[in-house]
Design an enzyme around this catalytic site. Structure first.
Site, short mmCIF file in Angstrom:
data_model
loop_
_atom_site.label_atom_id
_atom_site.label_comp_id
_atom_site.label_asym_id
_atom_site.label_seq_id
_atom_site.Cartn_x
_atom_site.Cartn_y
_atom_site.Cartn_z
N ASP A 198 -3.02 34.37 -21.59
CA ASP A 198 -2.99 35.06 -22.88
C ASP A 198 -2.84 36.56 -22.63
OD1 ASP A 198 -5.69 34.88 -21.79
OD2 ASP A 198 -6.37 35.88 -23.61
N GLU A 252 -8.83 34.88 -22.22
CA GLU A 252 -9.56 35.94 -21.53
C GLU A 252 -9.68 37.19 -22.38
OE1 GLU A 252 -10.55 39.34 -19.15
OE2 GLU A 252 -8.64 39.08 -20.15
ZN LIG Z 1 -6.62 40.36 -17.63
#
Ligand SMILES: [Zn+2]
Length: 463
Positions: A88, A151
């Protein structure tokens, strides 16, 4: 060092950049959850793409509910090494000179959102594994490449995955910088609330500043009533903030106070100039005829302008391994007699969440304030003397010729909650690849070098 692996990586550069450009083309910013896709369509799409490429290379892959994917070097055997990356990305933002989701190569650099954070390093891990496989190097232990998709928004992917599966005993993530980050400070976020009765003719009417909790606020403003130009200028001078402040007269004896400081990350607050604490220092040096200025005076004694070590809050602490505590009063809001301030604290290994919490509570209550919101995570440490960490350091210096060593940081990486985890790469010391900014890039040379470093690390750790 393995010449065959190096030659393989050099020969496969075009394939690596091709894979990276396919991943960059998917704008995997967290989107609206849809059934079966908790982080939205694009995050699911980038995960599917990565896993299908890995499976075309002959690796065993598994999609864990569109949150996390796993790619094993060997079809069997409990992995003893985990490598963790995320697919992501943060939104493109503004200021790009090339299309952020269409990778662009120029002057030996590959530009695009995610090229360094963290799609580029993920491609390097994948090709390091492919190099080992295709060169016929047989290792006695299995490696599991774990790719997450949340994340950038709090790592709920990993928290979820940890409940489903056991993580390997050693995990590194190329989602930080070299050489090896083995210590991450603990982190606290909280809110302080104070109240007053603003009924005077010389009073603070409103104040606000800051936008995010994890940064030194760049600007703050307040509206006051009943103070002369001389009083305001003197307060600014006494607070030591004259150069940051401007005043604008408004109707009915009111003045707008604007403060412009300098932003910095909350883990390195000394690099910034805190507009919120500067504003509080000024307001606290005004003498009104109600208790609004008194309240700002009290807040300013706890968070003095220019102080970032928590001394006045009586939570200052420092140790040799992880350094000193830092704190930032980052968001301020005051109107109609209610003030709230949000703050960020990074604390060293020698302290605990509970100890800091009780320190804050007593500091606030001594000034008639209250701790109204609080969350904290303990510091993270992986033994610098472990074979794992020593091997990673040795790999780094052997492959690059640069000096290795462990570092402690105030920020949290993807492995903060993973026992035995460290960050290893993929940014090199002193290089700024514009992570989270316009113009993010990875250089072609670093792409190759990272793949070589990861291959070497896997071979030495799993031989
Ligand atoms: Zn990162």
């Amino acid at each position: 060092m393995n010449a065959e692996i190096y030659n393989y990586i050099d020969a496969n550069l075009a394939k690596m950049t091709g894979t990276l450009s396919e991943l960059v083309a998917i704008p995997s910013v967290r989107g609206k959850a849809v059934p079966g896709k908790p982080y939205g369509e694009e995050c699911a799409r980038v995960l599917e793409k990565m896993l299908s490429i890995a499976s075309s290379f002959g690796f065993k892959t598994e999609n864990h509910k569109n949150r996390v994917g796993t790619i094993d070097l060997y079809p069997e055997g409990e992995p003893t090494l985990g490598i963790l990356c995320h697919l992501d990305v943060v939104p493109a933002g503004s200021g790009w000179r090339t299309p952020p989701f269409s990778m662009f190569m120029s002057g030996g650099k590959l530009y695009g959102r995610g090229t360094m954070d963290d799609k580029g390093p993920a491609v390097c891990v994948l090709y390091a594994m492919k190099a080992i496989k295709d060169c016929g190097i047989n290792l006695s232990q299995n490696v599991r490449f774990i790719v997450g998709t949340d994340e950038e928004n709090g790592s709920s992917d990993l928290a979820w995955y940890k409940k489903q599966a056991k993580l390997p005993p050693r995990v590194f993530t190329p989602d930080g910088s070299y050489p090896v980050i083995n210590i991450e400070k603990g982190m606290i976020r909280g809110e302080v609330t104070a109240k007053c009765t603003p009924n005077g003719t010389k009073s603070v009417l409103s104040a606000e500043g800051g936008t995010v909790i994890n940064a030194v606020p760049e600007s703050a403003t307040a509206e006051v009533i009943g103070f002369s130009d001389v009083e305001l200028a003197l307060a600014a001078k006494n607070a030591g903030v004259t150069s940051l402040v401007s005043f604008k007269k408004a109707a009915a004896g009111r003045t707008i106070i604007s403060v412009t400081g300098k932003s910095a990350h909350a883990s390195t607050p000394a690099e910034g100039k805190n507009a919120v604490t500067a504003l509080c220092a000024l307001l606290g040096r005004l003498y009104g005829d109600d208790d609004s200025t008194v309240m700002f005076r009290k807040l300013s004694t706890l968070f003095p302008y220019g102080e970032t070590d928590g001394k006045s809050l009586k939570i200052a602490a420092s140790d040799e391994k992880s350094g000193a505590l830092t704190e930032v009063l980052s968001i301020l809001s005051y109107s109609k007699g209610v003030l709230t301030g949000r703050f960020d604290v990074r604390f060293p290994l020698c302290r605990t969440v509970d100890k800091i919490k009780s320190g804050l509570k007593s500091a606030f209550s001594a000034k008639d304030m209250e701790l109204t919101d609080f969350s904290g995570v303990e510091p993270h440490e992986t033994d610098a003397e472990s074979d794992f960490v020593k091997t990673l350091n040795k790999v780094y210096s052997d492959v690059t010729g640069a000096r290795s060593g462990c570092i402690a940081i105030g920020g949290g990486t993807y492995v903060h909650d993973i026992e035995g985890g460290v960050a290893f790469g993929a940014e090199f010391p002193g290089e700024d690849c514009k992570i989270h900014s316009a113009g993010e890039f990875i250089s072609v040379d670093r792409l190759k070098q990272n793949a070589k470093i990861f291959a070497e690390a896997i071979i030495r750790l799993c031989k």
